[in-house]
Scaffold this motif. Sequence first.
Motif, mmCIF file in Angstrom:
data_model
loop_
_atom_site.group_PDB
_atom_site.id
_atom_site.type_symbol
_atom_site.label_atom_id
_atom_site.label_comp_id
_atom_site.label_asym_id
_atom_site.label_seq_id
_atom_site.Cartn_x
_atom_site.Cartn_y
_atom_site.Cartn_z
ATOM 1 N N LEU B 67 0.800 -1.230 0.000
ATOM 2 C CA LEU B 67 0.000 0.000 0.000
ATOM 3 C C LEU B 67 0.835 1.284 0.000
ATOM 4 O O LEU B 67 0.593 2.162 -0.826
ATOM 5 C CB LEU B 67 -1.011 -0.011 1.149
ATOM 6 C CG LEU B 67 -2.088 -1.099 1.004
ATOM 7 C CD1 LEU B 67 -3.019 -1.106 2.214
ATOM 8 C CD2 LEU B 67 -2.889 -0.926 -0.272
ATOM 9 N N PRO B 68 1.825 1.420 0.895
ATOM 10 C CA PRO B 68 2.651 2.640 0.809
ATOM 11 C C PRO B 68 3.402 2.735 -0.525
ATOM 12 O O PRO B 68 3.731 3.835 -0.971
ATOM 13 C CB PRO B 68 3.626 2.520 1.986
ATOM 14 C CG PRO B 68 3.539 1.119 2.449
ATOM 15 C CD PRO B 68 2.175 0.617 2.081
ATOM 16 N N GLY B 69 3.638 1.605 -1.178
ATOM 17 C CA GLY B 69 4.316 1.621 -2.474
ATOM 18 C C GLY B 69 3.483 2.275 -3.563
ATOM 19 O O GLY B 69 3.991 2.597 -4.635
ATOM 20 N N LEU B 70 2.184 2.475 -3.292
ATOM 21 C CA LEU B 70 1.302 3.066 -4.295
ATOM 22 C C LEU B 70 1.096 4.551 -4.062
ATOM 23 O O LEU B 70 0.402 5.210 -4.811
ATOM 24 C CB LEU B 70 -0.064 2.375 -4.246
ATOM 25 C CG LEU B 70 -0.037 0.878 -4.529
ATOM 26 C CD1 LEU B 70 -1.287 0.207 -3.977
ATOM 27 C CD2 LEU B 70 0.095 0.628 -6.019
ATOM 28 N N SER B 71 1.697 5.067 -2.996
ATOM 29 C CA SER B 71 1.472 6.461 -2.632
ATOM 30 C C SER B 71 2.074 7.412 -3.664
ATOM 31 O O SER B 71 2.987 7.070 -4.398
ATOM 32 C CB SER B 71 2.093 6.732 -1.267
ATOM 33 O OG SER B 71 2.073 8.108 -0.985
ATOM 34 N N GLU B 72 1.490 8.615 -3.714
ATOM 35 C CA GLU B 72 2.057 9.624 -4.596
ATOM 36 C C GLU B 72 3.273 10.276 -3.960
ATOM 37 O O GLU B 72 4.098 10.882 -4.627
ATOM 38 C CB GLU B 72 1.009 10.696 -4.914
ATOM 39 C CG GLU B 72 0.035 10.240 -5.986
ATOM 40 C CD GLU B 72 -1.192 11.124 -6.059
ATOM 41 O OE1 GLU B 72 -1.171 12.248 -5.504
ATOM 42 O OE2 GLU B 72 -2.176 10.671 -6.670
ATOM 43 N N LYS B 73 3.357 10.178 -2.633
ATOM 44 C CA LYS B 73 4.485 10.794 -1.926
ATOM 45 C C LYS B 73 5.719 9.905 -2.000
ATOM 46 O O LYS B 73 5.662 8.739 -1.644
ATOM 47 C CB LYS B 73 4.122 11.040 -0.461
ATOM 48 C CG LYS B 73 3.004 12.038 -0.271
ATOM 49 C CD LYS B 73 3.055 12.626 1.143
ATOM 50 C CE LYS B 73 1.815 13.409 1.466
ATOM 51 N NZ LYS B 73 0.680 12.542 1.863
ATOM 52 N N ARG B 74 6.791 10.487 -2.390
ATOM 53 C CA ARG B 74 8.024 9.739 -2.547
ATOM 54 C C ARG B 74 8.508 9.135 -1.232
ATOM 55 O O ARG B 74 8.927 7.981 -1.175
ATOM 56 C CB ARG B 74 9.099 10.682 -3.104
ATOM 57 C CG ARG B 74 10.233 9.957 -3.745
ATOM 58 C CD ARG B 74 11.396 10.895 -3.956
ATOM 59 N NE ARG B 74 12.529 10.113 -4.426
ATOM 60 C CZ ARG B 74 12.811 9.953 -5.706
ATOM 61 N NH1 ARG B 74 12.068 10.503 -6.621
ATOM 62 N NH2 ARG B 74 13.842 9.225 -6.078
#
Lengths: 250, 245
Positions: B67-74
Motif C-alpha cells: 500500500l505505501p508503495g502506491l502512494s504519490e508521496k516519494r
Amino acid sequence: METTTTDTLIGITNLSKYFGTFQALKDVSLSVAPGERVVVCGPSGSGKSTLIRCINRLEKHEKGQIIVDGIELTDTRESLDKVRANVGMVFQQFNLFPHLTVLENLTLGPKRVFKISEKEARERALGYLERVRIADQADKYPRQLSGGQQQRVAIARSLCMEPRILLFDEPTSALDPEMINEVLDVMTELANSGITMICVTHEMGFARRVADKMVFMDQGEIVEISDAKSFFTAPKSDRCKDFLQKILSH
Amino acid sequence: MKRFLTLAPVAFLLSGCSNNWGWYVVDPTTTSGYNNLSFMISGAWNTILMSLTAILISVAVGLLVALPGLSEKRSVRNINRVYVEVVRAVPILVLILWVYYGLPQVTGITLNVFWAGVFALALSDSAFQAEIFRAGIQSINKGQYEAAHSVSLNYTDTMRFVILPQAIRRILPALGNQLVYMLKMSSLVSVIGMQELTRKANELVVSEYRPLEIYTILVLEYLVLILIVSSGVRWLERRMQTERD
Ligand SMILES: Nc1ncnc2c1ncn2[C@@H]1O[C@H](COP(=O)(O)OP(=O)(O)OP(=O)(O)O)[C@@H](O)[C@H]1O
Ligand SMILES: [Mg+2]
C-alpha cells in the motif's frame, strides 16, 4: 466574466489548473444556479474534462476558487466529503465495477456511505434501475450488457447517491450510434426532473433540447457563455462559429 | 488428472533400473519398509502446515507493505522500497538461521522451531508478495478509483470493495506460484530441526543408509504435493473466471 450571486449552486471564479508547466485551464469563471442545465462543448484538448473534474475534485486546481453549495473545495476532509456527497459523475467509459452485478454496483455506495440496510439499498437501486429502464438486468454483470445499457446503469448508480449535481463527461462518445439515443433519452428525462446538470457533450440536438446555458471552451479558456438559443443562432466569437460549423455539418 | 501423467516418465525411469537400487527400504509390503515409508510421509503435515501458515502471514504483510508503495508521496513510497530491497536481499536459509539462533539473543524472545521457520519463510516471501500486490493493484484502471470516488467511497472501502477484489483475481496465478515456492523453501527449515518432509528423509538416510531411494521418494513427495496444489490453484482460477462471465 460572470459574477456569482446568492442563487448559485456552483461558483467557479478565476480557476487555473496546471499539469506540470502546461496550463489546462486559464482563469475560468462560471456560475451554475440550482436546477440549471449546462452543456459544455469545445474542441478536443480544450479543457472540458478538466473543468468538470475539478468540480468533484478528481483534479485539484492551483488558482482560483470553486464553491459548491456554499462549501469551498479545499483539501480538508470535511470539504471533500461534502463535495462527494453533493456531486455525482458519469464517465465516458462507464467505469462500472466489473466484479459486481448491476444491482451490487448500485447498492455499494448507499450501503457503505449512508449505512442503510441491504434491503433498503436494494429497493432504492431497483427504483432507479426502473427509471433508466433496465431493472430486468439487475442480476447481470456489466460485461453482459451493451454499451448503452452499461451507461444507463452508470447513471442509475450515480442517482442512487441522490446527488444535487450530476456531471457528465461525454457520456455517449464511447457508444455505437444506435445506442446513443437510449442514453440521451434517459438524460433528457433527468434534465426535466430538476437535478442540476453539467454535461460535456457534442450531441448538439440534445444540447438544444435541454440546455439552459451553453459553454464553449477553447485552449483552456471559456470563450463563450450564452443561452442555448442565441448560442446556436448567433454565436459571438469566430472560434465558436468555426466549431459549430464543423460539428453541425456532420 | 492429466497433470499426474507427468509422473509417468519418472516411474518409468525408476522401474528401468535394477541392480543399484535397494527399494526394500521403502517397500510397503514389508513391515520395516512400510514403517519407513509412513515415517517419511508423516512429515508432509508439517510441511503443509508451515507453508500455509507462512503464506497467509506473508500475503497479509505483503499487502500492508504494498500500500505505501502506491502512494504519490516519494517518502511514503520509500518505506515500501526499503523493505522490499532489504528483505529480498537476505537468503532464506540465512534468515532461518538468524531468526532461530540470532533473534533470541537480540530480543529475548525464543521462537520454537515451527514458528521460527514460519516467521522466516513469511518474512522472506512478504517482499515478493508486496511486489505482486503492487503490480496487481497498479494494473487496475484509474477509472475504477474515479468511479468509487464519485459514489463517495473512502479510501478503505475503495480498496476493500472495488480495487482489491479485482486485483486479487488478477494476481491469483502469481499467488499460486508463491505457494509452490513456499512449499519448496520450507525444506530449508529442516536445518534447524523442523520435522518436515526433508528432515524425516535425512534422519532415515542416517539410520538406513539408502540415500538414493530415500531422496528419490522425497522428490516424489514434493512433486505430488505441488501438483495437487497447482491443480487446486487452477481450479480456483477457473471458478473465478466463470463467475465473472
Ligand atoms: N493528467 C494529465 N496530465 C497531463 N496533461 C493532461 C492531463 N489531463 C489532461 N491533460 C491535458 O490538458 C488538456 C485538456 O485536457 P481535457 O481532457 O480537459 O480536454 P477535453 O476538452 O476534455 O478534450 P477531449 O474532448 O479530447 O476529451 C489537454 O491538452 C490534455 O492533454
Ligand atoms: Mg474530455
